[in-house]
Design an enzyme around this catalytic site. Structure first.
Site, PDB file in Angstrom:
ATOM      1  N   SER A 175      -4.242  -0.445  -5.748  1.00  0.00           N
ATOM      2  CA  SER A 175      -4.787  -1.298  -4.697  1.00  0.00           C
ATOM      3  C   SER A 175      -4.710  -2.751  -5.166  1.00  0.00           C
ATOM      4  CB  SER A 175      -6.238  -0.898  -4.415  1.00  0.00           C
ATOM      5  OG  SER A 175      -6.833  -1.832  -3.536  1.00  0.00           O
ATOM      6  N   LYS A 222      -7.114  13.933  -7.068  1.00  0.00           N
ATOM      7  CA  LYS A 222      -6.570  12.597  -6.897  1.00  0.00           C
ATOM      8  C   LYS A 222      -7.691  11.612  -6.574  1.00  0.00           C
ATOM      9  CE  LYS A 222      -2.951  10.151  -4.361  1.00  0.00           C
ATOM     10  NZ  LYS A 222      -2.260  10.076  -3.078  1.00  0.00           N
ATOM     11  N   SER A 228      -8.139   4.444  -3.206  1.00  0.00           N
ATOM     12  CA  SER A 228      -9.012   3.319  -2.871  1.00  0.00           C
ATOM     13  C   SER A 228      -9.186   3.200  -1.363  1.00  0.00           C
ATOM     14  CB  SER A 228      -8.388   2.028  -3.390  1.00  0.00           C
ATOM     15  OG  SER A 228      -7.189   1.784  -2.700  1.00  0.00           O
ATOM     16  N   HIS A 229     -10.332   2.749  -0.929  1.00  0.00           N
ATOM     17  CA  HIS A 229     -10.521   2.327   0.457  1.00  0.00           C
ATOM     18  C   HIS A 229     -11.293   1.021   0.445  1.00  0.00           C
ATOM     19  CE1 HIS A 229      -9.980   4.430   4.548  1.00  0.00           C
ATOM     20  NE2 HIS A 229      -8.826   4.339   3.927  1.00  0.00           N
ATOM     21  N   ASN A 230     -10.829   0.093  -0.395  1.00  0.00           N
ATOM     22  CA  ASN A 230     -11.554  -1.151  -0.636  1.00  0.00           C
ATOM     23  C   ASN A 230     -11.563  -2.076   0.570  1.00  0.00           C
ATOM     24  OD1 ASN A 230     -11.566  -0.113  -3.200  1.00  0.00           O
ATOM     25  ND2 ASN A 230      -9.867  -1.376  -3.908  1.00  0.00           N
ATOM     26  N   HIS A 231     -10.388  -2.364   1.100  1.00  0.00           N
ATOM     27  CA  HIS A 231     -10.298  -3.348   2.174  1.00  0.00           C
ATOM     28  C   HIS A 231     -11.088  -2.933   3.411  1.00  0.00           C
ATOM     29  CE1 HIS A 231      -7.062  -4.712  -0.464  1.00  0.00           C
ATOM     30  NE2 HIS A 231      -7.134  -5.878   0.137  1.00  0.00           N
ATOM     31  N   GLN A 238      -7.652   9.253  12.374  1.00  0.00           N
ATOM     32  CA  GLN A 238      -7.942  10.172  11.274  1.00  0.00           C
ATOM     33  C   GLN A 238      -7.790  11.633  11.667  1.00  0.00           C
ATOM     34  OE1 GLN A 238      -9.352   8.873   7.932  1.00  0.00           O
ATOM     35  NE2 GLN A 238      -7.856   7.554   8.920  1.00  0.00           N
ATOM     36  N   HIS A 262       0.817  -1.204   0.000  1.00  0.00           N
ATOM     37  CA  HIS A 262       0.000   0.000   0.000  1.00  0.00           C
ATOM     38  C   HIS A 262       0.859   1.268   0.000  1.00  0.00           C
ATOM     39  CE1 HIS A 262      -3.782   2.135   0.807  1.00  0.00           C
ATOM     40  NE2 HIS A 262      -3.071   2.909   1.586  1.00  0.00           N
TER      41      HIS A 262
END
Lengths: 236, 775
Positions: free
Chosen positions: B554, B86, B89-92, B321, B44
């Protein structure tokens, strides 16, 4: 004549509202920081949309305790014009400047879309430039816009002609289908008994330029400017 | 402490990688250092499997201000204004915890934008889920899987909405697709775009030895530890145990952080700034040092902490965050601190810039990590992973299409071909891939900031730039199905479609960002498809003159051994020179003439029609001819700029019939329009006489234009000069959509009935009581 737009840390329609007052209707306007208490230099105060203090608890529940709201209350009591848009309406209800509350939308989801509202009364400083029963196309964008109050209050609002805007269809008929969030009596906006404090869920500032699809909201800001001119003349 | 093979395994580090760590350090790493290496060398953060391929992308262009390597790419749009944009991804995390996973994806990309000094003014997202229709369920567990897909989708959409809505950025567009392979691997790619004056751009550089390093924003907690490592491995059945690695978003804190950062930047006391995203404090400190050729020393005792007794390891790896790292000019720290205090945010000096090009971390008075920056950045592993040749699917799907249409005929007991083709069109427009996405975008505030000129639903999203006469168009496009069958062609097609969408809205394509979603790079066929994708993208981007300004890779979108289709998402932005050039896809008024630019071929392989009729994803994908594509786009844009065009619509997924229906549907303050179409001339020009192909083939390089009759000759002249096919196919009017060929009616339907079906399809699958009960 000077408009003030209150900036809570989580306000996000403050710039939009400022833009319409200054660039579209061409009136002097300044931001008011939520920690400010001196607001007597203004003739009208707008509480803009957004998420005042994050609104994780309940929309506007914390904002009512902010320093600026003490002054806004006094300002309103002295007859100053106060308009709350979306989150601003929620804050006015929480602060007790307007009756009732805004519950979560009927379908429990955030809704952003254009809706129609009917102008129920033109005898307010916020709607004087509108035609009676004029239909305005304005956007809504809220998760908690479902107006609720007890039966006595509702009765009083209706009796005293304090329901200023109602959700309706494009022809102006007030129907269940045209009620986006489940508000009692399709209420989209109300005023106080003195008629100088208005709260509404739709966003007139997002519909004040034809480039954005609708300029129907401009009538509300123009009404305010007209009314202020009158008030200032009377004062002089 | 002992570094055992198990410990290395937990850190996703291989034995050779560990050997290299010892070599770079000249000693054994401490536990904290091991953690730091593991995140910085994760796929990552390090792009270790992709970097050697990404170099082949074109990254230069006239408009370019900042290419790949910074927090976001930046291009110049004229009048001193620049755009930072830009996609990431924030898939996982979105699979493990849909709501927070998606929400923090938005948070992360917004920080990437405002860390460059730009105020975010638009966001979009590209989403992929498993099937959500009951009828798509096959096999024992499929009912449950479909329920879960719906819950994931509902959670993701709410998460994206709640974060963006509260922050105050309009979510103005994107795409949503469904396929089996995304059932256990949903894709959530978030795009953001911000505006910045050219002289106000900030970079993630720790310049000036002796300058102070300031921590601002939310406090550090134990959330998100090893998030980057989690996102760098495939999932197994125990994936849900990884829930604690997903962070929790606070859009209110982010909004405060935005305002405070922009204010501090204007104030001039900031030298460099970077978001603490993946790998938090670790990546921000070593990358800022590496970019400036300096070092950073930080004291963890000073870091604002949300929990007690946090170890150095936890603090360095936390992905809490809404935090930023700022390098401030020595002596002007107070200015910065005061601004953040005004916004009620923590702001603490935690270290300083050094000249030794190392990341040094002190905790409880002892040095717990001391690593050369380059060991974590430039010296991170690079792999040229093995590839094997993949078979490009070339199956002729004609027999399958014929059989599929035959089946429709039987099912609806059709007496005429009109009924069959009309039913095929109806089935296409209610399929989740093509149905209206109103259910989704209604939950996004798409109008805040009062710049949204084109509401969601048209080819590209458009915002005005209040400070100039220009507007910006943007589009996200991908086609995983094409890319699985032919990765290189699929990538070329995605870039072309993205550019076409932007052109249809009246904009000149400017630059590209991309999010490359793939399965495990350790599988040679995946690696080959990745490499092919890069080559396809590079070729198309070069042809359109649109440099790639950055993006995100990703890998490991793979659960229990099942991977996703290669899914490169292209984010294209373009500039509309004058607001009056802004064009939408919708037919405006009766009497307008409808033109079709481009040719239709027998492109039914991998089409939505094939999928809808047979459930199969197979066949030869369409072939893109870049020269014809450019010719068609040039004609369209020139005609729009000359004021000749009333509407322009890209003709792609579902083919011509679907695109025509979409142009007929109503939009805000515009009633639906009918259209009568005759395809004779187009069929002759294309030398294409197969009815299914004419109606539903997905041949690229086609645009539907509508224009006033008096403008038609002028447009045809432009097309002739450019060598692009341009044929009159019909007229706007009436309340039906009719399509004829050789005197035969192929499609006849009331636009109203089509639109109702199209608009309500997603809600039908997502809002039913059974679904609510399952929640």
């Amino acid at each position: 004549m000077k408009f003030g737009v209150v900036v809570f840390p989580g306000s996000n329609c403050d710039h939009d509202t400022y833009h319409v007052v200054s660039k579209v209707i061409g009136q002097p306007v300044d931001f008011i920081w939520h920690k400010e208490e001196q607001i007597d230099r203004f003739d009208a105060i707008i509480l803009p949309g957004g998420f005042s203090y994050g609104d994780y608890l309940r929309s506007g529940a914390i904002a009512r305790f902010s320093p600026v709201m003490r002054s806004v209350r006094q300002f309103a009591e002295e007859g100053g014009l106060v308009m709350g848009i979306c989150n601003g309406f929620q804050i006015l209800c929480e602060a007790g400047l307007l009756p009732g509350a805004l519950l979560r939308n009927r379908d429990l989801r955030f809704i952003c879309e254009h809706i129609n509202i009917r102008v129920e009364r033109v005898d307010t400083p916020f709607t004087s430039a509108c035609e009676p029963r004029q239909v305005l196309s304005l956007p809504i964008a809220h998760g908690e816009g479902n107006y609720f109050c007890d039966p006595e209050t509702l009765d009083a609002l209706e009796r005293e002609g304090r329901v200023i805007f109602r959700y309706c269809d494009a022809e102006g008929s007030v129907t269940d289908e045209s009620n986006p969030n489940g508000s009692l009596n399709n209420i989209a906006g109300i005023c106080n008994s003195e008629r100088n404090v208005l709260g509404l869920m739709p966003h007139p500032e997002r519909a004040s330029e034809s480039l954005l699809g609708s300029s129907d909201g401009r009538a509300i800001f123009l009404s305010m400017a007209d009314s202020l001119r009158e008030m200032i003349k009377l004062r002089a | 402490m002992d570094i055992t093979p198990e410990l290395l395994d937990q850190h996703n580090l291989t034995e050779p990688e560990y050997g290299r760590i010892k070599e770079l350090l000249g000693r054994e790493p401490s536990f904290t250092e091991l953690g730091i290496f593991s995140v910085m060398w994760s796929e990552h953060c390090s792009y270790k499997s992709s970097k050697i391929h990404l170099r082949r992308l074109p990254t230069e262009g006239e408009c370019l201000v900042q290419g790949p390597g910074e927090n976001a790419g930046i291009v110049d749009i004229g009048d001193g204004w620049c755009v930072a944009f830009k996609i990431e991804s924030h898939n996982h995390p979105s699979f493990i915890e849909p709501y927070q996973g998606a929400a923090t994806g938005v948070g992360g990309i917004l920080r990437d934008i405002f860390t460059m000094g730009a105020r975010p003014v638009a966001s979009m997202n590209s989403l992929r889920f498993g099937p959500i229709r009951d009828e798509d369920s096959t096999g024992d567990e499929s009912g449950k899987i479909i329920q879960r897909n719906r819950r994931i989708m509902a959670g993701v959409v709410k998460g994206l909405g709640d974060y963006g809505n509260a922050f105050g950025v309009p979510t103005i567009g994107g795409e949503v697709y469904f396929a089996d392979c995304y059932s256990l691997n949903p894709l959530v790619n978030a795009f953001a775009l911000g505006l910045v004056r050219r002289e106000q751009i900030f970079y993630g550089k720790a310049e000036g030895i002796g300058n102070s390093v300031i921590y601002v924003g939310a406090k550090t907690g134990r959330d998100g530890i090893h998030g980057a490592t989690m996102a760098s491995a495939e999932f197994d059945e125990a994936a849900m145990e990884k829930r604690p690695t997903v962070q929790v978003g606070d859009p209110f804190a982010e909004k405060l952080l935005l305002e405070a950062c922009l204010e501090a930047m204007r104030d001039g006391a900031i030298v460099g700034i970077q978001d603490m995203g993946a790998a938090g404090l670790t990546s921000s400190s070593c990358e800022m040092g590496a970019r400036a050729g300096t070092g950073i020393e930080i004291n963890l005792d000073l870091v604002p902490q949300r929990e007690t007794a946090m170890t150095a390891y936890e603090m360095m790896l936390s992905e809490s965050q809404e935090r930023m790292l700022i390098v401030s000019e020595r002596g002007r720290e107070r200015q910065v601190l005061e601004i953040f205090q005004r916004w009620d945010l923590d702001a603490v000096i935690i270290g300083r810039v050094t000249g030794d090009q190392r990341l040094r971390v002190v905790h409880n008075g002892t040095v717990v990590a001391d690593i050369p920056n380059v060991a974590l950045t430039d010296e991170a592993p690079r792999y040229d992973r093995p590839q094997i040749a993949i078979i490009i699917n070339t199956e002729n799907v004609e027999p399958k299409i014929t059989a599929g249409l035959k089946k429709v005929e039987t099912e609806i007991r059709a007496a005429t071909r009109t009924q069959v083709m009309t039913e095929a069109l109806r089935r296409l427009i209610v399929s989740p891939n093509l149905a209206s996405k109103e259910w989704v975008y209604r939950q996004y505030d798409h109008m805040v900031r009062t710049n949204t000129v084109v509401l969601p639903g048209s080819d590209a999203a458009v915002i005005r730039v209040k400070e100039t006469r220009r507007s910006l168009a943007m589009s996200l496009d991908a086609n995983g199905r094409y890319c699985r069958l032919n990765p290189r062609e699929g990538a070329r097609l995605a870039v072309a479609e993205s550019a076409r969408n932007v052109v249809c809205s009246g904009a000149r394509p400017l630059a590209v960002t991309n999010c490359l979603n793939f399965a495990s790079p350790e599988r040679p066929e995946v690696m080959r498809s990745f490499s092919e994708t890069i080559d396809g993208m590079a070729e198309a981007c070069l042809a359109f003159g649109t440099p790639v300004t950055g993006g995100n890779v990703s890998f490991y979108n793979e659960t229990e051994g099942r991977g996703i289709h290669p899914t490169p998402v292209i984010g294209m932005i373009g500039v509309i020179e004058e607001a009056r050039h802004t064009t939408t896809q919708w037919f405006n008024e009766p009497g307008e003439t409808i033109l079709l630019l481009g040719l239709t071929r027998g492109d039914l392989g991998a089409s939505e029609l094939l999928m809808t009729l047979t459930g199969e994803e197979t066949g030869a994908v369409p072939t893109l001819d870049l020269e014809s594509e450019k010719a068609v786009q040039n004609v369209c844009l020139t005609a729009i700029k000359a004021g000749l065009v009333s509407s322009a619509h890209d003709c792609s997924d579902g083919g011509l019939a679907v695109a025509l229906a979409e142009s007929c549907f109503s939009s805000y303050r515009r009633a639906a329009q009918g259209a009568s179409i005759d395809l004779d001339a187009h069929a002759a020009e294309s030398d294409q006489h197969d009815v299914a192909s004419l109606l539903f083939a997905e041949s690229p390089s086609r645009i539907i234009l509508s224009a006033k009759p008096e403008n038609i000759a002028e447009i045809e002249k432009l097309a002739k000069e450019a060598g692009a096919a341009c044929v009159r196919i019909g007229e706007v009017g009436g309340s039906d959509l009719t399509i004829r060929l050789g005197g035969e009616m192929l499609i006849e339907a009331s636009v109203e009935s089509l639109e109702t079906a199209w608009r309500s399809a997603l809600s039908f699958h997502l809002d039913r009581p059974a679904q609510m009960a399952a929640d």
